[in-house]
Design a protein around this motif. Sequence first.
Motif: not given
Length: 273
Positions: A31, A29, A36
């Motif tokens: 950015v 995960k 995101k």
Amino acid sequence: MLQKLIVIIDGCVCQFTAKVLSCKEASLKTVVNGKKELLNGFEVILDDTILFPEGGGQPCDRGFLGSVPVVQVSRHGTDAVHFVTEPLVEGETVRQMLDWDRRLDHMQQHSGQHLVTAIADLEFGYPTTSWWLGEEVSYIELDTPTIKQEEITNIERIVNDKIRASSPVDVQVFGEVGLIPETVRTRGLPDGHKGPVRVVTIQGVESNMCCGTHVSNLCQLQVIKLLHAEKGKKNKTNLHFLVGGRVLKHLAGCLEREQKFTALLKLVPTVDK
């Protein structure tokens, strides 16, 4: 197979060869451009690494494994796990290349934090309860509801005096917690910690348990600028600061904005006497 290679800059190993122990598919995960996203890639474990995994308030190193960029380095138990977007062959030897500019910046901010923390406590009895190394500005959370501007000015003067005095910064590794001197500052070890404990000492100032990366002498910090304080959580105060190259970058930005406003208003810049 690559020959064993070690490249050192300012006492820091910046290139190193290591064997790939495992490479497994994984996702991360992250950015991207403020949004995101789930990034697909691979988690790589090496038999040794020079890339620092995030921890202790400090972000991870970046760099390359061969020609493959390292997106993130994290700690899973006792392993440093390198997240990359291309697979590596298990058993092969790869050359690690450290992003030295990023590492030096983090070393300056982290050692600067240790110095500001020590002086704030020694001079005014304000212990540090946590800190954050931001991408542009960092802050120290002080266990006090307020701090006076006069106190901030005094802390800034003292820490820069220490920098000019070129005090050495030493690192010791203790095999057992019980061997660590009582004078060492600590907020306790993480849950599940196993193995040696590192102690970072600014000679003549303080000793502190720490897993992060640091300069070897305070003169490498160049300068520390305390920006401002603001009310934090739970009746505490956040003290924002810049160290070294970030001070120069911040000053350059201020001068650029001044020049643009001066040109817009058709004024002549003045220097305070």
